[in-house]
Write a protein that holds these residues in place. Sequence first.
Motif, short mmCIF file in Angstrom:
data_model
loop_
_atom_site.label_atom_id
_atom_site.label_comp_id
_atom_site.label_asym_id
_atom_site.label_seq_id
_atom_site.Cartn_x
_atom_site.Cartn_y
_atom_site.Cartn_z
N GLY A 69 0.78 -1.22 0.00
CA GLY A 69 0.00 0.00 0.00
C GLY A 69 0.82 1.27 0.00
N SER A 70 2.02 1.25 0.57
CA SER A 70 2.84 2.46 0.63
C SER A 70 3.90 2.49 -0.47
CB SER A 70 3.50 2.56 2.01
OG SER A 70 4.32 1.43 2.25
N GLY A 71 3.80 1.61 -1.44
CA GLY A 71 4.76 1.60 -2.54
C GLY A 71 5.81 0.53 -2.38
N SER A 72 6.77 0.55 -3.28
CA SER A 72 7.85 -0.44 -3.27
C SER A 72 8.94 -0.03 -2.30
CB SER A 72 8.45 -0.58 -4.66
OG SER A 72 7.48 -1.06 -5.56
N ARG A 73 9.60 -1.03 -1.76
CA ARG A 73 10.77 -0.76 -0.91
C ARG A 73 11.75 -1.91 -0.99
NH1 ARG A 73 8.68 -1.21 5.36
NH2 ARG A 73 10.89 -0.98 5.76
N THR A 74 13.00 -1.59 -0.74
CA THR A 74 14.07 -2.56 -0.70
C THR A 74 14.56 -2.62 0.74
OG1 THR A 74 14.69 -2.06 -2.97
CG2 THR A 74 16.35 -3.15 -1.61
N ILE A 75 14.64 -3.83 1.30
CA ILE A 75 15.01 -4.02 2.69
C ILE A 75 16.25 -4.89 2.74
CG2 ILE A 75 14.22 -4.85 4.94
CD1 ILE A 75 11.32 -4.69 3.26
N ALA A 76 17.33 -4.38 3.29
CA ALA A 76 18.58 -5.13 3.43
C ALA A 76 18.60 -5.80 4.80
CB ALA A 76 19.78 -4.21 3.27
N ILE A 77 18.79 -7.13 4.80
CA ILE A 77 18.88 -7.84 6.07
C ILE A 77 20.18 -8.64 6.12
CG2 ILE A 77 16.38 -7.99 6.37
CD1 ILE A 77 16.56 -10.94 5.55
N ALA A 78 20.67 -8.82 7.33
CA ALA A 78 21.86 -9.65 7.57
C ALA A 78 21.65 -10.35 8.91
CB ALA A 78 23.12 -8.82 7.60
N GLN A 79 21.80 -11.66 8.90
CA GLN A 79 21.63 -12.42 10.14
C GLN A 79 23.02 -12.78 10.65
OE1 GLN A 79 18.97 -15.76 9.88
NE2 GLN A 79 18.70 -15.78 12.10
N GLY A 89 20.53 -1.86 8.50
CA GLY A 89 21.59 -1.38 9.38
C GLY A 89 21.23 -1.27 10.85
N LYS A 90 19.97 -1.50 11.23
CA LYS A 90 19.56 -1.43 12.63
C LYS A 90 19.54 -2.82 13.24
CE LYS A 90 16.50 2.53 12.01
NZ LYS A 90 15.10 2.98 12.12
N ALA A 91 20.03 -2.94 14.47
CA ALA A 91 20.11 -4.23 15.15
C ALA A 91 18.77 -4.62 15.78
CB ALA A 91 21.18 -4.17 16.24
N TYR A 92 18.42 -5.88 15.61
CA TYR A 92 17.20 -6.46 16.18
C TYR A 92 17.52 -7.80 16.82
CZ TYR A 92 14.40 -3.12 13.50
OH TYR A 92 13.84 -1.96 13.00
N ILE A 93 16.70 -8.19 17.81
CA ILE A 93 16.81 -9.51 18.41
C ILE A 93 15.53 -10.29 18.07
CG2 ILE A 93 18.31 -8.77 20.29
CD1 ILE A 93 15.75 -8.92 22.12
N ARG A 94 15.65 -11.63 18.11
CA ARG A 94 14.47 -12.47 17.84
C ARG A 94 13.55 -12.44 19.05
NH1 ARG A 94 13.49 -16.32 14.16
NH2 ARG A 94 15.68 -16.61 13.63
N CYS A 95 12.27 -12.26 18.81
CA CYS A 95 11.26 -12.34 19.87
C CYS A 95 10.80 -13.78 19.99
CB CYS A 95 10.06 -11.44 19.54
SG CYS A 95 10.46 -9.69 19.43
N THR A 96 10.74 -14.26 21.20
CA THR A 96 10.29 -15.63 21.45
C THR A 96 9.12 -15.58 22.42
OG1 THR A 96 11.92 -15.89 23.20
CG2 THR A 96 12.53 -16.68 21.01
#
Length: 97
Positions: A69-79, A89-96
């Motif tokens: 709905g908000s248009g196209s986007r490119t999302i870079a991820i690294a695990q 580029g922002k750090a995230y943790i897995r939610c369990t």
Amino acid sequence: MAAPGSKADGFGYIGVWAKDAAACAATGTASEADFAVITGSTFRDGPSASYGNFGALVDGKATLEAGGGSGSRTIAIAQTSPDALTIDGKAYIRCTP
């Protein structure tokens, strides 16, 4: 929520992610922020999802091409580990649960 993907198949990035445990606890509430819910075909980090056909990680990285709905986007991820992911580029943790 999203069930974790198979790490062996390169889909370990599938799941629910947040910047910290407090943000994990707020996922699904009106105050949610700094989170991402990723499936094999959706990416949500706000009130609406973006859609695509996401592939496996290569050398721990992937680029998700998503539209919605908000248009196209490119999302870079690294695990970097089973429970750590960077999204644009922002750090995230897995939610369990």
